[in-house]
Design an enzyme around this catalytic site. Structure first.
Site, PDB file in Angstrom:
ATOM      1  N   ARG A 305       0.875  -1.157   0.033  1.00  0.00           N
ATOM      2  CA  ARG A 305       0.362  -0.065   0.153  1.00  0.00           C
ATOM      3  C   ARG A 305       0.743   1.216   0.116  1.00  0.00           C
ATOM      4  O   ARG A 305       1.616   0.979   0.793  1.00  0.00           O
ATOM      5  CB  ARG A 305      -0.952  -0.137   1.616  1.00  0.00           C
ATOM      6  CG  ARG A 305      -1.760   1.115   1.552  1.00  0.00           C
ATOM      7  CD  ARG A 305      -2.453   1.574   2.886  1.00  0.00           C
ATOM      8  NE  ARG A 305      -2.938   1.948   3.640  1.00  0.00           N
ATOM      9  CZ  ARG A 305      -2.365   3.239   3.730  1.00  0.00           C
ATOM     10  NH1 ARG A 305      -1.439   3.813   3.734  1.00  0.00           N
ATOM     11  NH2 ARG A 305      -3.284   4.649   3.636  1.00  0.00           N
ATOM     12  N   ASP A 307       1.864   4.421   0.663  1.00  0.00           N
ATOM     13  CA  ASP A 307       0.977   5.708   1.706  1.00  0.00           C
ATOM     14  C   ASP A 307       1.668   6.625   1.061  1.00  0.00           C
ATOM     15  O   ASP A 307       2.634   7.559   0.637  1.00  0.00           O
ATOM     16  CB  ASP A 307       2.009   5.373   2.806  1.00  0.00           C
ATOM     17  CG  ASP A 307       1.132   6.079   3.584  1.00  0.00           C
ATOM     18  OD1 ASP A 307      -0.008   6.268   3.773  1.00  0.00           O
ATOM     19  OD2 ASP A 307       2.275   6.722   4.396  1.00  0.00           O
ATOM     20  N   GLU A 349      -2.879   5.557  -2.069  1.00  0.00           N
ATOM     21  CA  GLU A 349      -3.197   5.626  -1.204  1.00  0.00           C
ATOM     22  C   GLU A 349      -3.344   7.536  -1.224  1.00  0.00           C
ATOM     23  O   GLU A 349      -2.625   8.127  -0.995  1.00  0.00           O
ATOM     24  CB  GLU A 349      -3.191   5.418   0.248  1.00  0.00           C
ATOM     25  CG  GLU A 349      -3.551   6.514   1.149  1.00  0.00           C
ATOM     26  CD  GLU A 349      -3.743   7.337   2.399  1.00  0.00           C
ATOM     27  OE1 GLU A 349      -4.129   8.083   2.585  1.00  0.00           O
ATOM     28  OE2 GLU A 349      -2.209   7.994   2.433  1.00  0.00           O
TER      29      GLU A 349
HETATM   30  C1  GLC Z   1      -1.702   8.559   5.720  1.00  0.00           C
HETATM   31  C2  GLC Z   1      -2.016   7.319   6.988  1.00  0.00           C
HETATM   32  C3  GLC Z   1      -1.918   7.690   7.810  1.00  0.00           C
HETATM   33  C4  GLC Z   1      -0.916   8.593   8.156  1.00  0.00           C
HETATM   34  C5  GLC Z   1      -0.771   9.796   6.946  1.00  0.00           C
HETATM   35  C6  GLC Z   1       0.837   9.434   7.271  1.00  0.00           C
HETATM   36  O1  GLC Z   1      -2.667   9.310   5.045  1.00  0.00           O
HETATM   37  O2  GLC Z   1      -3.059   6.670   5.997  1.00  0.00           O
HETATM   38  O3  GLC Z   1      -2.695   7.786   8.639  1.00  0.00           O
HETATM   39  O4  GLC Z   1      -1.657   9.392   8.381  1.00  0.00           O
HETATM   40  O5  GLC Z   1      -0.763   8.364   5.467  1.00  0.00           O
HETATM   41  O6  GLC Z   1       1.571   8.682   6.790  1.00  0.00           O
HETATM   42  C1  GLC Z   2      -3.991  12.226   4.382  1.00  0.00           C
HETATM   43  C2  GLC Z   2      -4.127  12.180   5.859  1.00  0.00           C
HETATM   44  C3  GLC Z   2      -5.218  11.314   5.533  1.00  0.00           C
HETATM   45  C4  GLC Z   2      -6.091  12.480   5.127  1.00  0.00           C
HETATM   46  C5  GLC Z   2      -6.108  12.825   3.378  1.00  0.00           C
HETATM   47  C6  GLC Z   2      -6.718  13.301   2.894  1.00  0.00           C
HETATM   48  O1  GLC Z   2      -3.414  11.482   3.174  1.00  0.00           O
HETATM   49  O2  GLC Z   2      -2.946  11.298   6.064  1.00  0.00           O
HETATM   50  O3  GLC Z   2      -5.625  11.655   7.088  1.00  0.00           O
HETATM   51  O4  GLC Z   2      -7.622  11.948   5.078  1.00  0.00           O
HETATM   52  O5  GLC Z   2      -4.273  13.282   3.207  1.00  0.00           O
HETATM   53  O6  GLC Z   2      -6.528  15.113   3.483  1.00  0.00           O
END
Ligand code: GLC
Ligand code: GLC
Length: 662
Positions: A305, A307, A349
């Site tokens: 995944r 991130d 993501e």
């Molecule tokens: C992603 C994760 C979130 C985290 C962020 C920073 O968005 O899903 O939980 O805070 O990355 O690593």
């Molecule tokens: C980042 C954060 C997550 C949030 C997203 C959109 O991925 O980790 O928490 O939903 O940004 O703002």
């Protein structure tokens, strides 16, 4: 062709001199003696080496072009190119035999993840089962639920104190000692594979923790490692960047930079101040993270995944999100992985605008992606009892390229943000700004008559922006119903939960459950007692798994037992219905704003799905289904009722139907 070039030692340059292909071939030709030297020292069967060289020949031109685009201007480009090739070779060499076998199977069956049998679950190891050893004892639980995909939230070594739920990693090669060891992870992966479950882990590659070895070296003043991050001696550059940047965690700290006392530098920190953004304009960072990626893949991880993909490349004067180089970087990681560990998939993501989300999805970039727009619009429709925005989005945005898939979810460990397109909203008569305000008020329970009990996350008083934390059950009304001890409200909440699940399990793509939701877990407000969690409201929906809920007796009587039994049944039905495979989905006009209808078909199997997003009884014209589903009589797989299309089809409050022609 390069594949002809590789095996016979004699090399022919077939591309036109001066063309990019020629440059790629020539570079490989020059690197080949070095590579062959390395390969011949490795103890690998000759078929494995041949397969590797074939994949190298296939993916090299693309990889070369990507890296040249990103780093070609540097005086030391070819030095890094060679290092990257050797990192790939090393990753391949260290790949265990069993994983190479599964690479081979997946190469022969590239659409394996599009099967209707795929069903995912995500969990935090410590909250679910304390540690990896104990998690293995619950494989039977995953099987009984029907899971074939298990995402473990980040479990690598983290900094002490707040670690953003594991997303502040201090070492990608060791597991947090509280959870176990790398060997425990390997054993778990093997056991999961034997049970037909693929393992998904995060690749947290936008940033490291401030106590990662690289960060510590940077702090100690080692220039090589200072180049791994974005460090600035004064506010001049940060202020210029800041002009066009968003704030992701505004309640943590204003702006995107953090002053570091001992180093006397501003550090780029998009998320928490202890998460230092990596500087991918430095090819040494790409190389170092590639090595970590292949290490993680070689523990037995099937899907990585990716991130926070949106943030990995920065350019002055832009929002530093979703830049073209971000895509090139992920594609370069992909090409390297196709060569070294071809069975591994990437999942993106990208919780950003829907037009940007899809740009990460392709067989050459991320084969899988979260579907944040569907998630947000399922909740949106539940609040409004009107599916027009959801329908418009499904109509225009559900389709994805061959060889890719959505991962559909309702809740995850993060907040809910209203990431729909403003023009989609305008096209159906909705003002996006005020609609988001309404949704925030609705889901924080401030709107009169709301059933939801969400909690604000990262409220920005300057922009009025806010996201929502809360478990599925609390957002769908169960918490309020339990507090009021009201049987009717409970019934409605349960129906809402099942309605939403019926969508993500049928609409096309891999459904992903956030474990605990299958028991209707409600918000847990105790997180405020832990200073490392208190300021982050996402912990409200990250409660501990309560194994006592599984005890017999409790299951049948409680709301939780009902939710659990129904979700299990839905999963079982999905898995046995070939029409749910793949992604093909056509909307069916239902003449009713509260009813969503669509046709799913795959290999000659068809299922019609109807879903009533309101608490009122609604009717759908039988005619509509007769044309779409090509039949007069249907079996509702869920209720087991027979439905005739000769008359109107009735949907009770929040009822859904999965209809197959009889
Ligand atoms: C992603 C994760 C979130 C985290 C962020 C920073 O968005 O899903 O939980 O805070 O990355 O690593
Ligand atoms: C980042 C954060 C997550 C949030 C997203 C959109 O991925 O980790 O928490 O939903 O940004 O703002």
């Amino acid at each position: 062709m390069i594949s002809d070039v590789l095996r016979p030692v004699k090399i022919n340059l077939t591309a036109l001199p001066g063309s990019p292909e020629y440059d790629a071939q020539l570079s490989l030709q020059r690197l080949l003696p070095r590579l062959r030297g390395v390969l011949s020292d490795l103890d690998l069967p000759s078929e494995a080496i041949e397969g590797f060289e074939d994949r190298l020949a296939t993916h090299w031109p693309c990889l070369f072009a990507l890296l040249r685009g990103l780093y070609g201007q540097r005086y030391d480009f070819f030095y890094h190119l060679e290092r990257i090739l050797l990192t790939i070779t090393n990753g391949f060499h260290e790949r265990p035999h069993g994983l190479r076998e599964s690479d081979r199977r997946r190469t022969n069956e590239p659409d394996w993840f599009e099967s209707q049998r795929m069903v995912g679950g995500a969990l935090y190891v410590d909250l679910f089962s304390e540690n990896l050893g104990k998690l293995r004892e619950h494989i039977g639980y995953f099987r009984s639920l029907g899971l074939t995909y298990l995402h473990l939230m980040p479990l690598f070594a983290v900094r002490p104190g707040d670690n953003d739920g594991g997303y502040a990693i201090s070492n990608y090669r060791s597991v947090d000692p509280r959870l176990g060891t790398i060997d425990d992870l390997r054993v778990l992966a093997k056991d999961l594979h034997e049970s037909g479950i693929v393992l998904v882990l995060d690749f947290v590659f936008n940033h490291t923790a401030d106590d990662h070895y690289w960060a510590k070296q940077a702090m100690a003043g080692v220039a090589e490692y200072q180049d791994f991050y974005y460090l600035f001696p004064d506010r001049q550059m940060p202020d210029r960047y800041e002009k066009t940047l968003r704030e992701i965690f505004p309640t943590v700290r204003r702006g995107n930079f953090t002053w570091h006392e001992t180093m006397e530098r501003w550090v780029w920190t998009t998320f928490n101040s202890f998460q230092w953004d990596l500087n991918y304009s430095n090819p040494a960072v790409f190389e170092a993270m590639l090595s970590e990626l292949l290490f993680i893949a070689n523990t037995g991880v099937d899907i990585l995944r990716f991130d926070a993909v949106a943030f990995i490349w920065k350019r002055m004067g832009t929002g530093c999100e979703n830049l073209p180089e971000a895509h090139q970087l992920i594609q370069a990681f992909n090409a390297c992985t196709r060569i070294a560990a071809p069975g591994v998939l990437f999942k993106s993501e990208a919780i950003v605008h829907p037009d940007e989300v899809v740009r990460y999805i392709s067989p050459d970039e991320c084969q899988l992606s979260y579907n944040p727009t569907l998630m947000a619009l399922c909740w949106e429709s539940l609040a409004t009892r009107d599916t027009k925005l959801l329908k418009r989005s499904l109509l225009r945005r559900h389709h994805l390229p061959t060889g890719t898939s959505w991962v559909n979810y309702l809740r995850c460990h993060d907040d809910v943000g209203w990431t729909f397109d403003d023009e989609d909203a305008a096209a159906v008569g909705i003002n996006a700004y005020s609609h988001r305000q309404f949704l925030n008020r609705f889901y924080t329970g401030q709107f009169p008559g709301s059933f939801a009990r969400g909690v604000p996350f990262q409220e920005n008083h300057d922009t009025g922006d806010m996201r929502i934390s809360g478990t599925m059950a609390s957002l769908a009304g169960l918490e309020q119903a339990i507090d009021n001890d009201d049987a009717h409200l409970k019934e409605m909440a349960i129906r809402r939960i099942l309605l939403l699940n019926s969508i993500i399990l049928s609409v096309g793509g891999i459904p992903l459950l956030y474990l605990g939701e299958e028991w209707g877990t409600i918000n847990d407000y105790d997180f405020v007692r832990d200073p490392a969690k208190a300021t982050d409201s996402r912990w409200v929906h990250r409660p501990k798994m309560r194994w006592e809920w599984l005890e017999e007796g409790y299951q049948d009587i409680s709301e939780r037992g009902r939710i659990n039994a129904a979700i299990k049944r839905l999963i079982m039905l999905r898995k046995s219905e070939p029409g749910f495979a793949g992604m093909k989905m056509e909307l069916i006009p239902t003449d009713s704003p509260q009813v969503l209808g669509y046709l799913r078909q795959h290999d000659g199997s068809r299922v019609v799905v109807l879903a009533n997003f309101s608490e009122h009884v609604t009717q759908v014209e039988g005619n509509r289904l007769r044309t779409a589903g090509l039949g007069r009589f249907f079996l509702d797989l869920y209720s087991e009722e027979t439905v005739s299309t000769a008359t109107e089809i009735t949907l009770k409050p929040y009822q859904f139907r999965w209809l197959r022609r009889t």
